[in-house]
Design an enzyme around this catalytic site. Structure first.
Site, PDB file in Angstrom:
ATOM      1  N   PHE A 127       0.847  -1.186   0.000  1.00  0.00           N
ATOM      2  CA  PHE A 127       0.000   0.000   0.000  1.00  0.00           C
ATOM      3  C   PHE A 127       0.882   1.235   0.000  1.00  0.00           C
ATOM      4  CE2 PHE A 127      -2.890   3.201   1.768  1.00  0.00           C
ATOM      5  CZ  PHE A 127      -4.051   2.939   1.076  1.00  0.00           C
ATOM      6  N   THR A 130       2.515   6.652   2.387  1.00  0.00           N
ATOM      7  CA  THR A 130       3.435   7.633   2.960  1.00  0.00           C
ATOM      8  C   THR A 130       4.342   8.235   1.894  1.00  0.00           C
ATOM      9  OG1 THR A 130       3.422   6.414   5.039  1.00  0.00           O
ATOM     10  CG2 THR A 130       5.193   7.997   4.730  1.00  0.00           C
ATOM     11  N   ILE A 161       7.641   1.836   2.103  1.00  0.00           N
ATOM     12  CA  ILE A 161       6.557   0.961   1.677  1.00  0.00           C
ATOM     13  C   ILE A 161       6.962  -0.504   1.853  1.00  0.00           C
ATOM     14  CG2 ILE A 161       4.925   0.430  -0.141  1.00  0.00           C
ATOM     15  CD1 ILE A 161       4.868   3.350   0.948  1.00  0.00           C
ATOM     16  N   GLU A 370       1.996   3.066  11.108  1.00  0.00           N
ATOM     17  CA  GLU A 370       0.526   3.026  11.099  1.00  0.00           C
ATOM     18  C   GLU A 370      -0.076   3.969  12.142  1.00  0.00           C
ATOM     19  OE1 GLU A 370      -1.747  -0.233  10.008  1.00  0.00           O
ATOM     20  OE2 GLU A 370      -0.076  -1.462   9.317  1.00  0.00           O
ATOM     21  N   THR A 372       1.611   7.305  14.685  1.00  0.00           N
ATOM     22  CA  THR A 372       2.473   7.448  15.856  1.00  0.00           C
ATOM     23  C   THR A 372       1.648   7.417  17.140  1.00  0.00           C
ATOM     24  OG1 THR A 372       2.286   9.849  15.846  1.00  0.00           O
ATOM     25  CG2 THR A 372       4.095   8.874  14.542  1.00  0.00           C
TER      26      THR A 372
END
Length: 387
Positions: A127, A130, A161, A370, A372
């Site tokens: 996915f 970021t 990733i 996922e 912080t």
């Protein structure tokens, strides 16, 4: 009338837990240290996990899955992480970030085409969310996907990733800006990009502090062209899709963190029965006993938290706050327990050949990835309607 909550796992979950526990102990533990030291991806272990059906746990059998659920996936993640987090995060990212968006939001044709190999573990998906300037501001997406003729043309870059550059990676779901309104607000959509698509460059793997046997890369898209039908779900719904994906993923990370915390207990209990100092086994000293007692309490509390959040998810009830609580509590428990485990092992705790050394290196990312710990606190606070 007094309501009683039975903490015992139903038989099907307990059978799965035992099977994964045995696999982790017998197949992963003896060899993972070598992969970790070489920063090598453990293809044989991943293949064995695929044969066990772990990558298909929450998916229906029509796509090659195991007709299980998200709770079953989290059970497997906890047991794997008791031995090694690189293997656990490969499964977590492959399922909750890789396959799950296709299952949740894909067309029948997309699910039929992609999910069968993904459920078997013969292929992996990633996915791409970021970006180099994003971080906690996950909505700050600069990657663009322009609608050109019958194609999407993607330009931009992604960072950190997982599962994006293995030999068996087949698919990357990319979050991109597909339009902007008159005020400059971005329309975000998800687009499926097959591995090997011209214009997609997988950058060299990162040199990481932990998770050294997992696969993590940056990605660059330079006029990367895919068909229009590779749009995942409804155009403009990308932000909502990734929020759902991250909410579920936080439960999975909480289960993984719980496994790491429990693994610290496992290793320390064995060690203190063998190690002597000042004429006694160190397990006889109250200072050591209290450290391990605190570690056990943290693992137990974390387990209750993720199971509660997963139960709400399966029941179709709101679970965002509970997922944030579980992720916050479990990740901080893992970090604290890894620190104490390294202290109990002394000099050996600083050596990578001992699992607690790996646990210490692996724990920190759990407070970052996922969402912080600060983001989790923000989500919990918002749910309380403080202002």
């Amino acid at each position: 009338m007094t309501a009683m909550l039975d903490p015992t796992l139903p038989a099907e979950y307990e059978d799965l837990r035992k099977a994964v526990e045995a696999f982790a102990r017998e197949e992963v533990a003896p060899v993972i240290g070598d992969y970790y030291e070489r920063h090598a991806f453990p293809y044989p272990i991943v293949a064995a996990m695929g044969r066990m059906g772990l990558f298909g746990l929450p998916f229906p059998s029509e796509y090659g899955g195991m007709d299980g659920d998200y709770f079953a996936l989290c059970i497997a993640l906890e047991e794997l992480a008791r031995v090694d987090s690189s293997v656990a995060i490969t499964l977590e990212a492959g399922v909750s970030l890789g396959s799950m968006p296709v299952y949740r939001f894909g067309t029948d044709e997309q699910k039929e085409y992609w999910l069968t190999d993904l459920c078997k573990g013969e292929r992996l998906a990633a996915f791409g969310l970021t970006e180099p300037g994003g971080g906690s501001d996950a909505g700050a997406v600069n990657t663009r996907a322009g609608n050109v003729g019958d194609s999407w043309v993607i330009n931009g870059s992604k960072s950190f990733i997982t599962n994006s550059g293995t030999d068996i990676t087949s698919l990357i779901t990319v979050m991109a800006v597909t339009a902007r309104d008159d005020d400059g607000r971005a329309e975000l959509s998800c687009v499926l990009v097959p591995s090997g698509t011209p214009g997609l460059t997988v950058e060299p793997g990162y040199s990481k502090v932990g998770w050294c046997a997992s696969d993590t890369h940056g990605l660059v898209f330079d006029n990367c062209r895919v068909p229009q039908e590779n749009l995942l779900g409804e155009r403009g719904r990308g932000y909502a899709q990734f929020l759902r994906t991250l909410d579920e993923g936080r439960i999975a990370i909480a289960a993984l963190a719980t496994g790491l915390a429990q693994g610290c207990v496992d290793e320390c209990v064995r060690y203190v029965k063998e190690r002597s100092a000042f004429g006694h086994k160190i397990g006889e000293y109250q200072a050591i006993q209290f450290k391990i007692a605190d570690m056990e309490a943290r693992a137990h509390s974390s387990r209750l938290a993720w199971r509660h959040a997963a139960g709400l998810l399966l029941a179709g009830k709101p679970f965002k706050k509970e997922a944030a609580i579980a992720k916050l509590a479990a990740s901080e428990a893992a970090m604290a327990s890894a620190r104490e485990a390294a202290q109990i092992f002394g000099g050996y705790g600083f050596m990578n050949e001992f699992p607690v050394g790996r646990f210490y290196r692996d724990a920190k990312i759990l407070e970052i990835g996922e969402g912080t710990s600060e983001v989790q606190r923000l989500l919990i606070a918002r749910s309380l309607n403080l202002v």
